[in-house]
Scaffold this motif. Structure first.
Motif, PDB file in Angstrom:
ATOM      1  N   GLN A   1       0.131   2.951  -7.968  1.00 16.64           N
ATOM      2  CA  GLN A   1      -0.186   2.674  -6.570  1.00 16.64           C
ATOM      3  C   GLN A   1      -1.689   2.545  -6.361  1.00 16.64           C
ATOM      4  O   GLN A   1      -2.157   1.678  -5.610  1.00 16.64           O
ATOM      5  CB  GLN A   1       0.373   3.788  -5.678  1.00 16.64           C
ATOM      6  CG  GLN A   1       0.120   3.574  -4.186  1.00 16.64           C
ATOM      7  CD  GLN A   1       0.849   2.367  -3.645  1.00 16.64           C
ATOM      8  OE1 GLN A   1       2.051   2.401  -3.415  1.00 16.64           O
ATOM      9  NE2 GLN A   1       0.117   1.275  -3.451  1.00 16.64           N
ATOM     10  N   ASP A   2      -2.461   3.397  -7.026  1.00 17.97           N
ATOM     11  CA  ASP A   2      -3.923   3.326  -6.897  1.00 17.97           C
ATOM     12  C   ASP A   2      -4.441   1.983  -7.415  1.00 17.97           C
ATOM     13  O   ASP A   2      -5.410   1.437  -6.868  1.00 17.97           O
ATOM     14  CB  ASP A   2      -4.576   4.472  -7.670  1.00 17.97           C
ATOM     15  CG  ASP A   2      -4.350   5.820  -7.002  1.00 17.97           C
ATOM     16  OD1 ASP A   2      -3.978   5.839  -5.811  1.00 17.97           O
ATOM     17  OD2 ASP A   2      -4.537   6.862  -7.675  1.00 17.97           O
ATOM     18  N   ALA A   3      -3.795   1.461  -8.458  1.00 21.06           N
ATOM     19  CA  ALA A   3      -4.214   0.160  -8.990  1.00 21.06           C
ATOM     20  C   ALA A   3      -3.976  -0.946  -7.962  1.00 21.06           C
ATOM     21  O   ALA A   3      -4.797  -1.855  -7.807  1.00 21.06           O
ATOM     22  CB  ALA A   3      -3.453  -0.143 -10.280  1.00 21.06           C
ATOM     23  N   VAL A   4      -2.874  -0.855  -7.251  1.00 18.23           N
ATOM     24  CA  VAL A   4      -2.586  -1.839  -6.206  1.00 18.23           C
ATOM     25  C   VAL A   4      -3.613  -1.732  -5.086  1.00 18.23           C
ATOM     26  O   VAL A   4      -4.130  -2.738  -4.586  1.00 18.23           O
ATOM     27  CB  VAL A   4      -1.158  -1.637  -5.656  1.00 18.23           C
ATOM     28  CG1 VAL A   4      -0.911  -2.557  -4.459  1.00 18.23           C
ATOM     29  CG2 VAL A   4      -0.129  -1.919  -6.743  1.00 18.23           C
TER      30      VAL A   4
ATOM     31  N   ILE B   1       2.292  -4.971  -9.144  1.00 20.27           N
ATOM     32  CA  ILE B   1       3.360  -3.979  -8.995  1.00 20.27           C
ATOM     33  C   ILE B   1       4.366  -4.098 -10.132  1.00 20.27           C
ATOM     34  O   ILE B   1       4.830  -3.108 -10.694  1.00 20.27           O
ATOM     35  CB  ILE B   1       4.066  -4.152  -7.634  1.00 20.27           C
ATOM     36  CG1 ILE B   1       3.092  -3.792  -6.512  1.00 20.27           C
ATOM     37  CG2 ILE B   1       5.312  -3.286  -7.546  1.00 20.27           C
ATOM     38  CD1 ILE B   1       3.629  -4.084  -5.129  1.00 20.27           C
ATOM     39  N   GLN B   2       4.699  -5.346 -10.521  1.00 20.68           N
ATOM     40  CA  GLN B   2       5.662  -5.542 -11.599  1.00 20.68           C
ATOM     41  C   GLN B   2       5.122  -4.998 -12.910  1.00 20.68           C
ATOM     42  O   GLN B   2       5.850  -4.352 -13.678  1.00 20.68           O
ATOM     43  CB  GLN B   2       5.977  -7.039 -11.742  1.00 20.68           C
ATOM     44  CG  GLN B   2       7.051  -7.322 -12.808  1.00 20.68           C
ATOM     45  CD  GLN B   2       7.399  -8.800 -12.893  1.00 20.68           C
ATOM     46  OE1 GLN B   2       6.851  -9.605 -12.158  1.00 20.68           O
ATOM     47  NE2 GLN B   2       8.295  -9.150 -13.789  1.00 20.68           N
ATOM     48  N   GLN B   3       3.843  -5.233 -13.185  1.00 22.42           N
ATOM     49  CA  GLN B   3       3.237  -4.706 -14.411  1.00 22.42           C
ATOM     50  C   GLN B   3       3.249  -3.182 -14.414  1.00 22.42           C
ATOM     51  O   GLN B   3       3.491  -2.540 -15.431  1.00 22.42           O
ATOM     52  CB  GLN B   3       1.812  -5.237 -14.573  1.00 22.42           C
ATOM     53  CG  GLN B   3       1.750  -6.732 -14.888  1.00 22.42           C
ATOM     54  CD  GLN B   3       0.332  -7.217 -15.010  1.00 22.42           C
ATOM     55  OE1 GLN B   3      -0.614  -6.433 -14.935  1.00 22.42           O
ATOM     56  NE2 GLN B   3       0.166  -8.528 -15.202  1.00 22.42           N
TER      57      GLN B   3
ATOM     58  N   GLU C   1       0.812  -1.218   0.000  1.00 21.51           N
ATOM     59  CA  GLU C   1       0.000   0.000   0.000  1.00 21.51           C
ATOM     60  C   GLU C   1       0.846   1.271   0.000  1.00 21.51           C
ATOM     61  O   GLU C   1       0.333   2.351  -0.296  1.00 21.51           O
ATOM     62  CB  GLU C   1      -0.908   0.027   1.247  1.00 21.51           C
ATOM     63  CG  GLU C   1      -1.934  -1.091   1.314  1.00 21.51           C
ATOM     64  CD  GLU C   1      -1.400  -2.292   2.092  1.00 21.51           C
ATOM     65  OE1 GLU C   1      -2.220  -3.072   2.604  1.00 21.51           O
ATOM     66  OE2 GLU C   1      -0.160  -2.448   2.177  1.00 21.51           O
ATOM     67  N   LEU C   2       2.126   1.146   0.358  1.00 22.93           N
ATOM     68  CA  LEU C   2       2.971   2.329   0.533  1.00 22.93           C
ATOM     69  C   LEU C   2       4.213   2.278  -0.349  1.00 22.93           C
ATOM     70  O   LEU C   2       5.259   2.799   0.016  1.00 22.93           O
ATOM     71  CB  LEU C   2       3.381   2.461   2.012  1.00 22.93           C
ATOM     72  CG  LEU C   2       2.238   2.573   3.013  1.00 22.93           C
ATOM     73  CD1 LEU C   2       2.768   2.543   4.435  1.00 22.93           C
ATOM     74  CD2 LEU C   2       1.439   3.855   2.776  1.00 22.93           C
ATOM     75  N   GLN C   3       4.094   1.664  -1.512  1.00 19.02           N
ATOM     76  CA  GLN C   3       5.253   1.568  -2.391  1.00 19.02           C
ATOM     77  C   GLN C   3       5.524   2.884  -3.117  1.00 19.02           C
ATOM     78  O   GLN C   3       6.682   3.288  -3.274  1.00 19.02           O
ATOM     79  CB  GLN C   3       5.058   0.447  -3.413  1.00 19.02           C
ATOM     80  CG  GLN C   3       6.285   0.236  -4.287  1.00 19.02           C
ATOM     81  CD  GLN C   3       6.342  -1.157  -4.859  1.00 19.02           C
ATOM     82  OE1 GLN C   3       5.339  -1.840  -4.889  1.00 19.02           O
ATOM     83  NE2 GLN C   3       7.501  -1.578  -5.319  1.00 19.02           N
TER      84      GLN C   3
END
Length: 289
Positions: free
Chosen positions: A234-237, A276-278, A158-160
């Motif tokens: 980040q929003d997608a995650v 995240i990788q995508q 959530e905090l990447q």
């Protein structure tokens, strides 16, 4: 005799001058003092950075003598603008003390639209906040040592990618964001970092703040377009992590039904690492490195 005549001339001149002052100058002076004019006066306290409303000011009639040249006389000039200084009831509104935009240190707070929140975290040690080098607009990752007492140091998904909107010193002034230009600002070290986060992110940050253990690492500093790509990733995650419970139940029911029909096991879908990788690959391909 000559001296006597000179004294008479001087006396007459003094009398004429006195009469001129009494019947010409003084009336004009009194008239200028007694002239009235309308100005805008504060009736409720206004703090620096606040938007001035109609309820906080009032038009009053006062003597026009010795008023500041830039005193505001029309309420429309003040209402809707922002205070550049503190005002207390009874103060005049001065044009030099109001602005079309909020003060620099508050500007980022007025950009909040309800979807995200501004939250500050404490920089416990100089190194924890990138040694005072963070700036407004930076993208950082939040590193959590011994995350949830698991004995491992991680970057919560959530905090990447989190945007920095302010870096504040002990004095309350924003450091390294261009707010202060005096010599003291260079010697002030950041005490807190304000981040733009979603509610789900703020809860995790609150836990890390309570434990007093978090570090910030700089991920990206550059133009706003690429910064937005990190935020979108980040929003997608977050969307993947915090999908509504109803959707999860419906998806689970559909997967169960399809499994019964096919006789095989349901697909697990993408992991957070895949998402995240995508996102990182998309950023890399569009110049967001």
């Amino acid at each position: 005799m000559q001296i006597f005549k000179n004294r008479i001339v001087i006396g007459v001149a003094c009398i004429i001058l006195s009469l001129t002052i009494c019947f010409a100058v003084i009336p004009l002076f009194n008239k200028s003092i007694s002239e009235k004019t309308q100005i805008v006066r504060v009736v409720r306290e206004i703090k620096k950075g606040d938007e001035i409303t109609a309820a906080q000011v009032k038009v009053v009639e006062v003597g026009g003598y010795n008023l500041p040249e830039d005193v505001v006389r029309n309420p429309e000039t003040a209402i809707g603008r922002y205070a550049s200084a503190d005002f207390v009831p009874g103060d005049y509104i001065i044009a030099s003390k109001i602005a079309d935009e909020p003060a620099a240190e508050n500007a980022y707070l007025y950009s909040l639209n309800g979807e995200k929140q501004a939250m500050s975290v404490t920089v416990k040690a100089f190194a924890n906040g990138l040694s005072g080098k963070l700036q407004s607009g930076d993208i950082v990752s939040v590193i959590a040592p011994d995350y949830k007492k698991q004995g491992v140091t991680v970057i919560p998904p959530e905090l990447q990618y989190v945007e920095v909107i302010a870096v504040t010193a002990n004095s309350g002034y924003d450091a390294n964001t261009g707010e202060r230009e005096d010599g003291d600002s260079e010697r002030e070290l950041p005490t807190t970092v304000t981040l733009l986060v979603a509610p789900e992110q703020s809860r995790i940050l609150a836990e890390l703040e309570a434990e007093g253990r978090l570090h910030l690492s700089l991920v990206y500093r550059g133009d706003a377009e690429n910064t937005a790509k990190f935020i979108t990733a980040q929003d997608a995650v977050l969307e993947e992590l915090y999908a509504p419970a109803e959707e999860d139940e419906e998806k689970s029911a559909e997967d169960t039904q399809e499994t019964g029909e096919r006789g095989d096991s349901p697909e697990n879908g993408q992991s957070m690492e895949d998402v995240i990788q995508q996102a990182e690959e998309a950023l890399s391909g569009s110049g967001g490195e």
